[in-house]
Design an enzyme around this catalytic site. Structure first.
Site, PDB file in Angstrom:
ATOM      1  N   GLU A 116       0.819  -1.218   0.000  1.00  0.00           N
ATOM      2  CA  GLU A 116       0.000   0.000   0.000  1.00  0.00           C
ATOM      3  C   GLU A 116       0.853   1.268   0.000  1.00  0.00           C
ATOM      4  O   GLU A 116       0.895   2.022   0.970  1.00  0.00           O
ATOM      5  CB  GLU A 116      -0.987  -0.069   1.162  1.00  0.00           C
ATOM      6  CG  GLU A 116      -1.949  -1.240   0.952  1.00  0.00           C
ATOM      7  CD  GLU A 116      -2.866  -1.529   2.129  1.00  0.00           C
ATOM      8  OE1 GLU A 116      -3.216  -0.594   2.856  1.00  0.00           O
ATOM      9  OE2 GLU A 116      -3.213  -2.719   2.324  1.00  0.00           O
TER      10      GLU A 116
ATOM     11  N   HIS B 231     -17.392 -10.782   6.955  1.00  0.00           N
ATOM     12  CA  HIS B 231     -16.119 -10.082   7.172  1.00  0.00           C
ATOM     13  C   HIS B 231     -15.342 -10.719   8.317  1.00  0.00           C
ATOM     14  O   HIS B 231     -15.890 -10.947   9.388  1.00  0.00           O
ATOM     15  CB  HIS B 231     -16.371  -8.606   7.491  1.00  0.00           C
ATOM     16  CG  HIS B 231     -15.099  -7.821   7.641  1.00  0.00           C
ATOM     17  ND1 HIS B 231     -14.779  -7.129   8.781  1.00  0.00           N
ATOM     18  CD2 HIS B 231     -14.053  -7.653   6.791  1.00  0.00           C
ATOM     19  CE1 HIS B 231     -13.593  -6.544   8.622  1.00  0.00           C
ATOM     20  NE2 HIS B 231     -13.138  -6.845   7.426  1.00  0.00           N
ATOM     21  N   HIS B 232     -14.089 -11.035   8.048  1.00  0.00           N
ATOM     22  CA  HIS B 232     -13.180 -11.562   9.068  1.00  0.00           C
ATOM     23  C   HIS B 232     -11.906 -10.742   9.085  1.00  0.00           C
ATOM     24  O   HIS B 232     -11.060 -10.902   8.203  1.00  0.00           O
ATOM     25  CB  HIS B 232     -12.795 -13.011   8.734  1.00  0.00           C
ATOM     26  CG  HIS B 232     -13.910 -13.996   8.874  1.00  0.00           C
ATOM     27  ND1 HIS B 232     -13.943 -15.176   8.145  1.00  0.00           N
ATOM     28  CD2 HIS B 232     -15.018 -14.003   9.643  1.00  0.00           C
ATOM     29  CE1 HIS B 232     -15.033 -15.861   8.478  1.00  0.00           C
ATOM     30  NE2 HIS B 232     -15.709 -15.170   9.380  1.00  0.00           N
ATOM     31  N   GLU B 233     -11.770  -9.872  10.042  1.00  0.00           N
ATOM     32  CA  GLU B 233     -10.497  -9.154  10.215  1.00  0.00           C
ATOM     33  C   GLU B 233      -9.670  -9.943  11.219  1.00  0.00           C
ATOM     34  O   GLU B 233     -10.131 -10.224  12.319  1.00  0.00           O
ATOM     35  CB  GLU B 233     -10.755  -7.730  10.728  1.00  0.00           C
ATOM     36  CG  GLU B 233      -9.492  -6.946  11.069  1.00  0.00           C
ATOM     37  CD  GLU B 233      -8.525  -6.839   9.882  1.00  0.00           C
ATOM     38  OE1 GLU B 233      -8.907  -6.252   8.874  1.00  0.00           O
ATOM     39  OE2 GLU B 233      -7.398  -7.381   9.987  1.00  0.00           O
TER      40      GLU B 233
ATOM     41  N   HIS C 289      -8.199  -8.844   1.872  1.00  0.00           N
ATOM     42  CA  HIS C 289      -7.529  -7.543   2.050  1.00  0.00           C
ATOM     43  C   HIS C 289      -6.213  -7.770   2.791  1.00  0.00           C
ATOM     44  O   HIS C 289      -6.059  -8.758   3.492  1.00  0.00           O
ATOM     45  CB  HIS C 289      -8.439  -6.557   2.782  1.00  0.00           C
ATOM     46  CG  HIS C 289      -9.415  -5.908   1.845  1.00  0.00           C
ATOM     47  ND1 HIS C 289      -9.554  -4.549   1.719  1.00  0.00           N
ATOM     48  CD2 HIS C 289     -10.262  -6.456   0.940  1.00  0.00           C
ATOM     49  CE1 HIS C 289     -10.450  -4.283   0.784  1.00  0.00           C
ATOM     50  NE2 HIS C 289     -10.914  -5.425   0.306  1.00  0.00           N
ATOM     51  N   GLU C 290      -5.278  -6.849   2.585  1.00  0.00           N
ATOM     52  CA  GLU C 290      -3.884  -7.054   3.027  1.00  0.00           C
ATOM     53  C   GLU C 290      -3.442  -8.461   2.591  1.00  0.00           C
ATOM     54  O   GLU C 290      -3.009  -9.280   3.388  1.00  0.00           O
ATOM     55  CB  GLU C 290      -3.718  -6.865   4.553  1.00  0.00           C
ATOM     56  CG  GLU C 290      -4.089  -5.503   5.032  1.00  0.00           C
ATOM     57  CD  GLU C 290      -5.593  -5.279   5.073  1.00  0.00           C
ATOM     58  OE1 GLU C 290      -6.053  -4.283   4.498  1.00  0.00           O
ATOM     59  OE2 GLU C 290      -6.308  -6.105   5.642  1.00  0.00           O
TER      60      GLU C 290
ATOM     61  N   GLU D 128      -7.305  -6.932  -2.284  1.00  0.00           N
ATOM     62  CA  GLU D 128      -6.828  -5.553  -2.253  1.00  0.00           C
ATOM     63  C   GLU D 128      -5.399  -5.598  -2.807  1.00  0.00           C
ATOM     64  O   GLU D 128      -5.184  -5.880  -3.975  1.00  0.00           O
ATOM     65  CB  GLU D 128      -6.923  -5.045  -0.815  1.00  0.00           C
ATOM     66  CG  GLU D 128      -6.747  -3.553  -0.664  1.00  0.00           C
ATOM     67  CD  GLU D 128      -6.739  -3.162   0.802  1.00  0.00           C
ATOM     68  OE1 GLU D 128      -7.292  -2.116   1.124  1.00  0.00           O
ATOM     69  OE2 GLU D 128      -6.137  -3.882   1.634  1.00  0.00           O
TER      70      GLU D 128
ATOM     71  N   GLU E 224      -9.930   3.619   0.585  1.00  0.00           N
ATOM     72  CA  GLU E 224      -9.868   3.971   2.011  1.00  0.00           C
ATOM     73  C   GLU E 224      -8.809   5.026   2.315  1.00  0.00           C
ATOM     74  O   GLU E 224      -8.963   5.820   3.231  1.00  0.00           O
ATOM     75  CB  GLU E 224      -9.623   2.709   2.842  1.00  0.00           C
ATOM     76  CG  GLU E 224      -8.307   2.009   2.502  1.00  0.00           C
ATOM     77  CD  GLU E 224      -8.218   0.594   3.082  1.00  0.00           C
ATOM     78  OE1 GLU E 224      -9.260  -0.013   3.341  1.00  0.00           O
ATOM     79  OE2 GLU E 224      -7.092   0.110   3.253  1.00  0.00           O
TER      80      GLU E 224
HETATM   81  C1  NOJ Z   1      -8.418  -2.742   6.021  1.00  0.00           C
HETATM   82  C2  NOJ Z   1      -9.323  -2.994   4.858  1.00  0.00           C
HETATM   83  O1  NOJ Z   1      -8.699  -2.649   3.639  1.00  0.00           O
HETATM   84  C3  NOJ Z   1     -10.580  -2.201   5.066  1.00  0.00           C
HETATM   85  O2  NOJ Z   1     -11.428  -2.324   3.944  1.00  0.00           O
HETATM   86  C4  NOJ Z   1     -11.254  -2.666   6.322  1.00  0.00           C
HETATM   87  O3  NOJ Z   1     -12.381  -1.859   6.565  1.00  0.00           O
HETATM   88  C5  NOJ Z   1     -10.319  -2.592   7.515  1.00  0.00           C
HETATM   89  N1  NOJ Z   1      -9.086  -3.201   7.234  1.00  0.00           N
HETATM   90  C6  NOJ Z   1     -10.908  -3.273   8.746  1.00  0.00           C
HETATM   91  O4  NOJ Z   1     -10.959  -4.653   8.527  1.00  0.00           O
HETATM   92 CA    CA Z   2      -6.087  -2.130   3.373  1.00  0.00          CA
END
Ligand code: NOJ
Ligand code: CA
Length: 680
Positions: free
Chosen positions: A173, A375-377, A455-456, A474, A480
């Site tokens: 990024e 969604h799984h962060e 993402h990431e 991503e 963002e």
């Molecule tokens: C980074 C992601 O790119 C974003 O889309 C997301 O909202 C946040 N992380 C939280 O998971």
């Molecule tokens: Ca990101």
């Protein structure tokens, strides 16, 4: 002595062979492989001029002697291929795979020796090659410490490169650099450059499976060395017995857009391994997302909690009314309170917050014909995720969720895993460990008929061909960054991504920000640095089978005319053509919709974007079917539009056109044009 290829054919152990050559089907590209240098080497020419000069091949290992000096060519096998295959979804349905192949086997006698084959494929639009190391005595357990592959750029002192740094804290990024090639330091791929003859080249890799990601290290000026992102213990790649590396790819073209119109990366991946993938659905979505990024909502619990049952129903109503397939909800699960960036240990992937009723939302979504998007962060704590993954996907499957966005927010080099001895180790997002971890999530999700939007992520290397449920990712600065203003993406960002990051595959950029002054300041450092027309053009330019309408519903309702384009644009294509462009300056795409759901398969779309330079571009409409009439619904920058002070000046016009017409696109500074050609 240089032996012509014909002489080499059929020789099973031509120990006198010194050079082997292969050409692309149209003869434009020639690869020459040689054992006359200190180590085996290859070089590539395009239209008779060197693009890659003699460049080393080979490996260094921790336990075994290097595959380097003293290896000679003992066998060459060539073949020709010409076939077609179909994408279940994609930027085009039919992909042509036409190439010539040459497999060159190198050997060195024991005790310091061994054998390996390098398989080269010459396409009209570039080259791919990979190492194949067969089973052999002494190579049961292999630890690669270095891949010796080089890319020695011909005329490097006069070449310009577009690149982002590798091994940084912010993964992929970064804002792209435009520099003399010789100033590129450790760089990620796709690494794109142009030489003094105007030849455009992009170096990347295909089918990155169970191996470390490759970055490019310019150790000596002009020579880019493959640099494999290591494990936490310093080893690059761990293997047992026979293995193949990913393909090293070199896309080559006369023009910048040739790089985009190339399918090499996909062609070098294995065919679909999942069988029937009709459950993998392209589509458009909205979500409880932007509100968090602009601080209207929070992921964590409390007064501003975004992921409530009520709010999700409001989004589902909006989605149903305006034709969206899904609603992404972030912040629904326990673990977001406190500083979630550092809290990866406490995320639960099965327990919702008390104000989020997943069963009720499943029911409501079914009633409305809208799916919840999961969604799984992980905050980079991958062991915590791994331990819950099966249950987490099972819960979503039960809840009619067919798409999950995953997240690996952690600094580069700071992915946390607990090893077999219970010790915490810290890994890179692009090392072998994580390459396997990302793919594991995709494979397990497939068993639950779930598609993954990472993402990431690890960079894309075309694995969507093999695992079509790896639907997007991503892996670059997305929208963002325009909310955070740290700084926002510069005006050239999109025409830069088109020729770099996007060569790898689809990106979940999340286009469609309609309110540019959400921070109230009216300034230009904390907002998208684009016009409104450019936000619309992103839906055509930035290919992804899933596209978000990222802004808040109220901002779409405030601009219904512009919103109509987002409602009309499909996300799955029969054909895509990059018509014109220069790296980092501008790009124009035409795409034909694919027949599915409500899309007839007859309409074409066009998207054009420019950097900070306003410009007019004349486009021939000869991509349209001859003799057919289309209503061009044009969404363009108004005559006074400019991204900084007048981003909303949008003009919507209609005219009847045919393939014989030309259009002059007038793009404002950081502007764009979006067109639907409705078949009449
Ligand atoms: C980074 C992601 O790119 C974003 O889309 C997301 O909202 C946040 N992380 C939280 O998971
Ligand atoms: Ca990101």
């Amino acid at each position: 002595m240089r032996l012509p290829l014909l002489l080499l054919l059929g020789l099973s152990s031509a120990c006198f062979a010194k050079d082997a050559t292969i050409q692309s089907p149209n003869g434009n590209i020639t690869i020459t492989i040689s054992d006359q240098q200190a180590t085996p080497s290859y070089k590539i020419s395009f239209n008779g001029k060197d693009v890659i000069e003699n460049s080393a091949l080979g490996f260094e290992f921790k336990q075994q002697a290097a595959f380097a000096e003293g290896f000679t060519i003992t066998d060459v096998n060539n073949s020709q291929h010409n076939s077609q295959w179909q994408q279940p979804w994609g930027e085009r349905q039919t992909i042509i795979d036409k190439h010539n192949e040459l497999a060159v086997t190198f050997k060195k006698p024991a005790p310091q020796g061994g054998t390996y084959t390098v398989r080269f494929r010459a396409f009209n639009d570039g080259v791919g090659f990979r190492y194949e190391v067969p089973k052999q005595a002494g190579f049961e357990n292999i630890e690669i410490t270095k891949e010796l592959t080089e890319f020695a750029i011909s005329g490097a002192d006069k070449a310009t490169a577009w690149w982002i740094p590798a091994r940084g804290w912010n993964r992929y990024e970064y804002v792209y650099n435009t520099t003399p090639l010789q100033q590129a330091a450790l760089a990620h791929t796709p690494f794109t450059f142009k030489n003094a003859d105007g030849v455009h080249v992009s170096i990347h890799e295909a089918a990155l499976v169970d191996y470390a990601g490759m970055v490019l290290n310019q150790r000596r000026p002009g020579t880019l060395q493959a640099d494999l992102t290591p494990w936490s213990d310093g080893v690059a790649v761990k293997k047992h017995g026979a293995f193949n590396t990913p393909w090293r790819t070199i896309q080559i073209g006369d023009k910048a857009v040739d790089l985009i119109n190339s399918d090499i990366i996909l062609n070098l991946n294995e065919p679909n391994k999942l069988g029937d993938v009709s459950w993998v659905k392209p589509g458009k979505y909205v979500g409880i997302w932007w509100g968090m990024h602009i601080n209207e909502n929070t992921w964590g619990s409390g007064e501003k909690h975004g992921a409530t049952t009520k709010e999700t129903k409001r989004y589902m109503d909006f989605a149903a009314k305006y034709g969206f397939d899904g609603v992404l909800v972030e912040g629904w699960n326990i673990g977001w309170d406190g500083d979630w960036f550092f809290n990866g240990d406490v995320f639960s992937f099965t327990k919702p917050y008390a104000d989020f009723d997943i069963a009720e939302l499943t029911r409501y979504g079914k009633e409305k014909g809208v799916q919840l998007i999961g969604h799984h962060e992980t905050s980079g704590n991958v062991t915590n995720y791994r331990n819950q993954m099966e249950d987490a996907y099972a819960l979503y499957e039960k809840s009619n969720v067919s798409q999950v966005k995953t997240g690996y927010v952690a600094d580069g080099g700071n992915i946390k895993r607990i090893d077999e001895n219970g010790i915490a180790r810290h890994e890179w997002h692009d090392g072998q460990f994580m390459v396997n971890e990302y793919l594991h999530s995709v494979q397990l999700a497939a068993k639950h008929k779930i598609s993954i939007n990472t993402h990431e992520p690890i960079k894309d290397t075309g694995l969507r061909r093999t695992y079509p449920n790896w639907i997007a990712r991503e892996g670059a600065r997305g929208q963002e960054f325009n909310a955070w203003g740290t700084p926002p993406n510069p005006p050239e960002h999109i025409p830069m991504l088109a020729f770099t990051r996007m060569l790898a595959g689809p990106m979940d950029f999340t286009p469609g920000i309609f309110d540019m002054s959400f921070n109230g300041s009216g300034g230009d450092t904390n907002r998208p640095q684009t016009t409104l027309a450019k936000q619309l053009a992103l839906y055509v330019v930035m290919y992804s089978p899933i596209q978000m309408a990222a802004d808040l519903p109220r901002n779409y309702l405030a601009k219904p005319d512009a919103f109509k384009f987002i409602q009309d644009v499909p996300t799955d294509w029969q054909q895509s053509i990059a018509l014109a462009g220069e790296v980092g300056d501008y790009v124009v795409f035409a795409r034909k919709e694919r027949k599915r759901d409500n899309y007839s398969g007859n309409d074409w779309f066009l998207g054009a974007v420019t950097d900070e330079q306003a410009r007019s571009i004349e486009i021939k409409l000869d991509f349209l079917e001859q003799g057919k009439k289309f209503e061009a619904q044009i969404y363009r920058d108004g005559n006074k539009a400019q991204w900084k002070n007048n981003p909303y000046d949008l003009k919507i016009e209609k005219r009847i056109v045919t393939a014989a017409d030309k259009l002059t696109l007038k793009l404002a500074t950081s502007g764009g044009t979006a067109i639907r050609f409705k078949a009449l």
